[in-house]
Design an enzyme around this catalytic site. Structure first.
Site, PDB file in Angstrom:
ATOM      1  N   SER A   1      -3.167  -7.826   3.001  1.00  0.00           N
ATOM      2  CA  SER A   1      -3.256  -7.659   4.455  1.00  0.00           C
ATOM      3  C   SER A   1      -3.602  -8.972   5.135  1.00  0.00           C
ATOM      4  CB  SER A   1      -4.317  -6.609   4.790  1.00  0.00           C
ATOM      5  OG  SER A   1      -3.969  -5.382   4.216  1.00  0.00           O
TER       6      SER A   1
ATOM      7  N   ARG B   1      -2.306  -5.535  -8.501  1.00  0.00           N
ATOM      8  CA  ARG B   1      -1.130  -6.360  -8.209  1.00  0.00           C
ATOM      9  C   ARG B   1      -0.937  -7.443  -9.243  1.00  0.00           C
ATOM     10  NH1 ARG B   1      -3.308  -8.092  -2.662  1.00  0.00           N
ATOM     11  NH2 ARG B   1      -5.133  -7.882  -3.992  1.00  0.00           N
TER      12      ARG B   1
ATOM     13  N   LYS C   1     -15.928  -6.907   6.336  1.00  0.00           N
ATOM     14  CA  LYS C   1     -14.679  -7.688   6.346  1.00  0.00           C
ATOM     15  C   LYS C   1     -14.261  -8.067   7.770  1.00  0.00           C
ATOM     16  CE  LYS C   1     -11.453  -7.104   2.971  1.00  0.00           C
ATOM     17  NZ  LYS C   1     -10.410  -6.433   2.156  1.00  0.00           N
TER      18      LYS C   1
ATOM     19  N   HIS D   1       0.842  -1.201   0.000  1.00  0.00           N
ATOM     20  CA  HIS D   1       0.000   0.000   0.000  1.00  0.00           C
ATOM     21  C   HIS D   1       0.884   1.260   0.000  1.00  0.00           C
ATOM     22  CE1 HIS D   1      -3.054  -2.721   2.212  1.00  0.00           C
ATOM     23  NE2 HIS D   1      -3.592  -2.462   1.042  1.00  0.00           N
TER      24      HIS D   1
HETATM   25  N1  COA Z   1      -0.310  -4.007  -1.543  1.00  0.00           N
HETATM   26  C1  COA Z   1      -0.697  -4.954  -0.707  1.00  0.00           C
HETATM   27  N2  COA Z   1      -1.963  -5.371  -0.599  1.00  0.00           N
HETATM   28  C2  COA Z   1      -2.874  -4.793  -1.378  1.00  0.00           C
HETATM   29  C3  COA Z   1      -2.533  -3.781  -2.290  1.00  0.00           C
HETATM   30  C4  COA Z   1      -1.173  -3.402  -2.360  1.00  0.00           C
HETATM   31  N3  COA Z   1      -0.737  -2.459  -3.187  1.00  0.00           N
HETATM   32  N4  COA Z   1      -3.645  -3.411  -2.930  1.00  0.00           N
HETATM   33  C5  COA Z   1      -4.634  -4.149  -2.442  1.00  0.00           C
HETATM   34  N5  COA Z   1      -4.176  -4.987  -1.504  1.00  0.00           N
HETATM   35  C6  COA Z   1      -4.940  -5.997  -0.768  1.00  0.00           C
HETATM   36  C7  COA Z   1      -5.520  -5.472   0.504  1.00  0.00           C
HETATM   37  O1  COA Z   1      -4.611  -5.596   1.556  1.00  0.00           O
HETATM   38  C8  COA Z   1      -6.705  -6.382   0.667  1.00  0.00           C
HETATM   39  O2  COA Z   1      -6.278  -7.579   1.227  1.00  0.00           O
HETATM   40  P1  COA Z   1      -7.247  -8.470   2.125  1.00  0.00           P
HETATM   41  O3  COA Z   1      -8.516  -8.685   1.364  1.00  0.00           O
HETATM   42  O4  COA Z   1      -6.419  -9.675   2.285  1.00  0.00           O
HETATM   43  O5  COA Z   1      -7.470  -7.745   3.403  1.00  0.00           O
HETATM   44  C9  COA Z   1      -7.136  -6.657  -0.765  1.00  0.00           C
HETATM   45  O6  COA Z   1      -6.015  -6.399  -1.548  1.00  0.00           O
HETATM   46  C10 COA Z   1      -8.216  -5.769  -1.287  1.00  0.00           C
HETATM   47  O7  COA Z   1      -8.687  -4.984  -0.304  1.00  0.00           O
HETATM   48  P2  COA Z   1      -8.627  -3.394  -0.232  1.00  0.00           P
HETATM   49  O8  COA Z   1      -7.679  -2.781  -1.149  1.00  0.00           O
HETATM   50  O9  COA Z   1      -8.567  -3.024   1.204  1.00  0.00           O
HETATM   51  O10 COA Z   1      -9.939  -3.028  -0.782  1.00  0.00           O
HETATM   52  P3  COA Z   1     -11.270  -3.570  -0.261  1.00  0.00           P
HETATM   53  O11 COA Z   1     -11.690  -4.493  -1.322  1.00  0.00           O
HETATM   54  O12 COA Z   1     -11.308  -4.057   1.120  1.00  0.00           O
HETATM   55  O13 COA Z   1     -12.047  -2.222  -0.196  1.00  0.00           O
HETATM   56  C11 COA Z   1     -13.211  -0.359  -0.974  1.00  0.00           C
HETATM   57  C12 COA Z   1     -12.601  -1.702  -1.269  1.00  0.00           C
HETATM   58  C13 COA Z   1     -13.041   0.092   0.458  1.00  0.00           C
HETATM   59  C14 COA Z   1     -12.531   0.618  -1.885  1.00  0.00           C
HETATM   60  C15 COA Z   1     -14.696  -0.507  -1.328  1.00  0.00           C
HETATM   61  O14 COA Z   1     -15.253  -1.524  -0.548  1.00  0.00           O
HETATM   62  C16 COA Z   1     -15.452   0.766  -1.114  1.00  0.00           C
HETATM   63  O15 COA Z   1     -15.331   1.672  -1.909  1.00  0.00           O
HETATM   64  N6  COA Z   1     -16.223   0.823  -0.022  1.00  0.00           N
HETATM   65  C17 COA Z   1     -17.008   2.006   0.303  1.00  0.00           C
HETATM   66  C18 COA Z   1     -18.478   1.794   0.041  1.00  0.00           C
HETATM   67  C19 COA Z   1     -18.760   1.925  -1.414  1.00  0.00           C
HETATM   68  O16 COA Z   1     -18.634   2.973  -2.015  1.00  0.00           O
HETATM   69  N7  COA Z   1     -19.180   0.809  -2.008  1.00  0.00           N
HETATM   70  C20 COA Z   1     -19.447   0.758  -3.413  1.00  0.00           C
HETATM   71  C21 COA Z   1     -18.177   0.692  -4.205  1.00  0.00           C
HETATM   72  S1  COA Z   1     -18.405  -0.392  -5.520  1.00  0.00           S
END
Ligand code: COA
Length: 158
Positions: free
Chosen positions: A128, A90, A41, A17
């Site tokens: 994560s 990624r 989550k 990140h």
């Molecule tokens: N390096 C390491 N890990 C990474 C990464 C990077 N560069 N990019 C993504 N990841 C990992 C994260 O750690 C996470 O891992 P995990 O699932 O093992 O915990 C995974 O990839 C993806 O999760 P994250 O990037 O945290 O995104 P998310 O899918 O949890 O969240 C939001 C997505 C928060 C952006 C989305 O749910 C959101 O916009 N929520 C707000 C409500 C909303 O508007 N909803 C409608 C949107 S469609």
């Protein structure tokens, strides 16, 4: 001034990140790391803890702010006058989900663009939850997370 929002759950923030945020901080005037509550989550760390960890890890980047949110992402972006949503790609396996997310966000807010950045190779396979799992089983995660995050995981006995 171009503001970009980099959203995620950050449970916890990893070097992958941070790598994306460092790249974004060069490209944009202002970057807001938006820490989603993501109750679905069932995060290990509270949103306040995730914000505090991200703030500590990214403290050296002057044009980066960290903020929690529990609203629609596009509403958060508009409240902060951001026209760009940043996501990390990624691997090809990320693509389908990201394509969906970007599509819905475009329907909700056509004037906000989603842009993708690639993290450095060595972070292409970490997440994560993998970091939490390896730490929980006693593996060495120092290569993937900031020492402050390591200390926080230790405090949680992970
Ligand atoms: N390096 C390491 N890990 C990474 C990464 C990077 N560069 N990019 C993504 N990841 C990992 C994260 O750690 C996470 O891992 P995990 O699932 O093992 O915990 C995974 O990839 C993806 O999760 P994250 O990037 O945290 O995104 P998310 O899918 O949890 O969240 C939001 C997505 C928060 C952006 C989305 O749910 C959101 O916009 N929520 C707000 C409500 C909303 O508007 N909803 C409608 C949107 S469609």
């Amino acid at each position: 001034m171009t503001t970009a929002v980099y959203p995620g759950t950050f449970d916890p923030i990893t070097n992958g990140h941070s790598d994306i945020v460092m790249r974004a901080a060069i490209l944009f005037d202002r970057v807001i790391v938006a820490v989603a509550a993501s109750p679905g989550k069932r995060p290990l760390f509270s949103v306040e803890q995730r914000v505090a960890l991200a703030s500590e890890v990214l403290a050296d980047l002057d044009n980066v702010e960290i903020s929690p949110f529990d609203t629609l992402l596009v509403d958060f972006a508009s409240q902060h006058d951001a026209k760009v949503i940043l996501r990390g790609l990624r691997a090809v396996s990320d693509f389908e989900y990201e394509f969906q997310l970007a599509g819905i966000n475009r329907r909700l807010a056509p004037d906000v663009e989603t842009l993708f950045l690639r993290p450095a190779e060595q972070y292409a396979y970490i997440s994560s939850s993998l970091v939490r799992e390896v730490a929980g089983l006693g593996g060495d995660v120092s290569e993937f997370i900031h020492p402050a995050v390591q200390a926080a995981l230790k405090r949680r006995k992970l």
